[in-house]
Scaffold this motif. Structure first.
Motif, PDB file in Angstrom:
ATOM      1  N   VAL A 304       7.178   8.205   6.508  1.00  0.00           N
ATOM      2  CA  VAL A 304       6.057   8.300   5.635  1.00  0.00           C
ATOM      3  C   VAL A 304       6.319   8.169   4.265  1.00  0.00           C
ATOM      4  O   VAL A 304       5.654   7.425   3.458  1.00  0.00           O
ATOM      5  N   ARG A 305       7.512   8.427   3.633  1.00  0.00           N
ATOM      6  CA  ARG A 305       7.982   8.255   2.237  1.00  0.00           C
ATOM      7  C   ARG A 305       8.024   6.706   1.978  1.00  0.00           C
ATOM      8  O   ARG A 305       7.836   6.345   0.880  1.00  0.00           O
ATOM      9  N   ALA A 306       8.677   5.940   2.883  1.00  0.00           N
ATOM     10  CA  ALA A 306       8.652   4.428   2.799  1.00  0.00           C
ATOM     11  C   ALA A 306       7.374   3.889   2.708  1.00  0.00           C
ATOM     12  O   ALA A 306       7.230   2.930   1.876  1.00  0.00           O
ATOM     13  N   VAL A 307       6.278   4.529   3.244  1.00  0.00           N
ATOM     14  CA  VAL A 307       5.150   4.036   3.098  1.00  0.00           C
ATOM     15  C   VAL A 307       4.540   4.272   1.935  1.00  0.00           C
ATOM     16  O   VAL A 307       4.017   3.032   1.343  1.00  0.00           O
ATOM     17  N   THR A 308       4.623   5.222   1.635  1.00  0.00           N
ATOM     18  CA  THR A 308       4.304   5.478   0.103  1.00  0.00           C
ATOM     19  C   THR A 308       4.852   4.981  -1.072  1.00  0.00           C
ATOM     20  O   THR A 308       4.105   4.254  -1.752  1.00  0.00           O
ATOM     21  N   TYR A 309       6.190   4.731  -0.678  1.00  0.00           N
ATOM     22  CA  TYR A 309       6.771   3.766  -1.769  1.00  0.00           C
ATOM     23  C   TYR A 309       6.431   2.354  -1.908  1.00  0.00           C
ATOM     24  O   TYR A 309       6.244   1.800  -3.012  1.00  0.00           O
ATOM     25  N   ARG A 310       6.165   1.705  -0.581  1.00  0.00           N
ATOM     26  CA  ARG A 310       5.743   0.345  -0.527  1.00  0.00           C
ATOM     27  C   ARG A 310       4.338   0.350  -1.263  1.00  0.00           C
ATOM     28  O   ARG A 310       3.968  -0.685  -1.882  1.00  0.00           O
ATOM     29  N   LEU A 311       3.492   1.311  -0.790  1.00  0.00           N
ATOM     30  CA  LEU A 311       2.087   1.078  -1.443  1.00  0.00           C
ATOM     31  C   LEU A 311       2.321   1.115  -2.910  1.00  0.00           C
ATOM     32  O   LEU A 311       1.346   0.591  -3.893  1.00  0.00           O
ATOM     33  N   ASP A 312       3.117   2.087  -3.629  1.00  0.00           N
ATOM     34  CA  ASP A 312       3.285   2.150  -4.857  1.00  0.00           C
ATOM     35  C   ASP A 312       3.861   0.717  -5.659  1.00  0.00           C
ATOM     36  O   ASP A 312       3.285   0.512  -6.850  1.00  0.00           O
ATOM     37  N   ARG A 313       4.679   0.183  -4.864  1.00  0.00           N
ATOM     38  CA  ARG A 313       5.198  -1.218  -5.186  1.00  0.00           C
ATOM     39  C   ARG A 313       3.817  -2.216  -5.184  1.00  0.00           C
ATOM     40  O   ARG A 313       3.905  -2.878  -6.114  1.00  0.00           O
ATOM     41  N   ILE A 314       3.072  -2.254  -4.164  1.00  0.00           N
ATOM     42  CA  ILE A 314       2.028  -3.046  -4.087  1.00  0.00           C
ATOM     43  C   ILE A 314       1.049  -2.670  -5.371  1.00  0.00           C
ATOM     44  O   ILE A 314       0.588  -3.604  -6.109  1.00  0.00           O
ATOM     45  N   ARG A 315       0.951  -1.472  -5.848  1.00  0.00           N
ATOM     46  CA  ARG A 315       0.089  -1.258  -6.721  1.00  0.00           C
ATOM     47  C   ARG A 315       0.682  -1.756  -8.168  1.00  0.00           C
ATOM     48  O   ARG A 315       0.185  -2.291  -9.110  1.00  0.00           O
ATOM     49  N   ALA A 316       1.927  -1.575  -8.333  1.00  0.00           N
ATOM     50  CA  ALA A 316       2.758  -2.015  -9.445  1.00  0.00           C
ATOM     51  C   ALA A 316       2.661  -3.500  -9.790  1.00  0.00           C
ATOM     52  O   ALA A 316       2.534  -3.921 -10.990  1.00  0.00           O
ATOM     53  N   LEU A 317       2.906  -4.160  -8.776  1.00  0.00           N
ATOM     54  CA  LEU A 317       2.935  -5.700  -8.564  1.00  0.00           C
ATOM     55  C   LEU A 317       1.349  -6.498  -8.758  1.00  0.00           C
ATOM     56  O   LEU A 317       1.379  -7.100  -9.547  1.00  0.00           O
ATOM     57  N   THR A 318       0.343  -5.901  -7.951  1.00  0.00           N
ATOM     58  CA  THR A 318      -0.744  -6.384  -8.037  1.00  0.00           C
ATOM     59  C   THR A 318      -1.875  -5.675  -8.744  1.00  0.00           C
ATOM     60  O   THR A 318      -3.007  -6.140  -9.071  1.00  0.00           O
ATOM     61  N   GLY A 319      -1.652  -4.542  -9.069  1.00  0.00           N
ATOM     62  CA  GLY A 319      -2.756  -3.589  -9.843  1.00  0.00           C
ATOM     63  C   GLY A 319      -3.711  -3.072  -8.757  1.00  0.00           C
ATOM     64  O   GLY A 319      -4.817  -2.396  -8.989  1.00  0.00           O
TER      65      GLY A 319
END
Length: 348
Positions: A304-319
């Motif tokens: 679940v932590r990996a999913v959260t990390y990926r979503l944070d990366r998506i937000r950082a890259l795309t907004g």
């Protein structure tokens, strides 16, 4: 024996004379085939031969009982076997003809421009109302053979009525025409496919209900298009409703607009380490699991932590972040558009 036709008795008596030759056996085979064509039974054939043998035995002199009686018994055995074989072969040929005629009728029904005049007489035979409402259900089931398809056809007809379902295997697709708004057929079809093929080896799509002959072809196209879309989008739902996927043809009608949406919203993901695909897959699975991080992690085989990390990366890259209600729809539409367009191309 009075109900058995005279031609059968006469034929058996003529055949049970002398040593059974190849001509005698061929004649016996033809006799059995005729009996089958005239809806007689194997019992009728056997009883007619036995009756003829009994009459012949009474004519055998006591002094010749061993030789002539033995000859009569040999003839009885060989000719009865030949007649029964002819009966079963004719029965098999009739079943094959009936199945071929039925499959041809279904093909004609589903043709792009069917001829009502040619179909009218045959439609009565199968209880189909050409002017009525029908739904076409299509199952893509690689590996499904004709024996299994016929078993499924019989099972559906027994459950819903022979006039309410027509099922035919066309290449790797099992096509079922359902009368009116009859419910339950897709679920029952799924149950039988699961039994014959197991899970994950088939998918069903249900076209919308339409009226008349043109509506059959339309419903067929809708079901097939739904399966094509599911393949492109990675949908694994066993039973799809074409009506639930109407938004996707709308998206594809304006390819420029959907391309602009995908590249604008998701384009920055291509700059991520490992490329855009892992992050895009995370979004797709998250939306399929209704935003449930735990369920998404289970499907993706990550924590679940990996999913959260990926979503944070998506937000950082795309907004954009799927947790924001005002951004969720835009992200989801962009992800679906990416699947439709085959974006990103492999290697990018």
């Amino acid at each position: 024996m009075t109900d058995t036709p005279a031609w059968l008795h006469d034929g058996c008596r003529r055949l049970l004379t002398g040593e059974p030759s190849a001509d005698h056996q061929a004649a016996a085979t033809a006799l059995g085939a005729r009996a089958g064509a005239e809806s007689l039974t194997v019992t009728d054939i056997v009883e007619a031969f036995l009756h003829a043998a009994e009459a012949g035995w009474d004519l055998v002199p006591t002094s010749d009982a061993h030789d002539r009686g033995g000859l009569l018994l040999r003839s009885l055995r060989r000719l009865t076997v030949a007649a029964v074989d002819g009966y079963h072969q004719a029965e098999h040929d009739e079943v094959s003809r009936s199945e071929h005629d039925r499959d041809t009728f279904i093909d004609d029904l589903l043709a792009a421009h069917p001829d009502p005049g040619r179909l009218a007489a045959r439609a009565q035979r199968y209880g189909v109302r050409l002017s009525g409402q029908h739904t076409v259900v299509v199952a893509r089931a690689p590996g499904l053979g004709h024996p299994a398809a016929h078993a499924i056809d019989d099972a559906l007809a027994a459950r819903f009525g022979a006039a309410n379902t027509l099922t035919s295997l066309r290449e790797q697709e099992l096509v079922c025409i359902v009368a009116g708004g009859l419910r339950g057929v897709p679920a029952e079809l799924a149950r039988h496919l699961l039994h014959h093929l197991g899970a994950g080896r088939w998918q069903i799509a249900v076209g919308r209900t339409h009226r008349g002959l043109p509506g059959l072809a339309t419903s067929l196209d809708e079901a097939r298009n739904a399966l094509d879309l599911a393949d492109r989008l990675g949908f694994t739902t066993p039973v799809l409703q074409a009506a639930d996927l109407l938004v996707f043809p709308v998206l594809l009608r304006d390819r420029d607009a959907i391309t602009d949406l995908v590249t604008t919203v998701l384009g920055p993901l291509t700059g991520a380490r490992g490329g855009a695909e892992p992050l895009l897959e995370t979004l797709a699975v998250l939306f399929e699991q209704q935003g449930n991080h735990t369920a998404a992690a289970r499907v993706l085989h990550v924590s679940v932590r990996a999913v959260t990390y990926r979503l944070d990366r998506i937000r950082a890259l795309t907004g954009y972040h799927p947790g924001e209600p005002t951004q969720r729809f835009t992200l989801h539409t962009a992800v679906l558009g990416a699947r439709l367009l085959g974006w990103p191309e492999p290697g990018t």
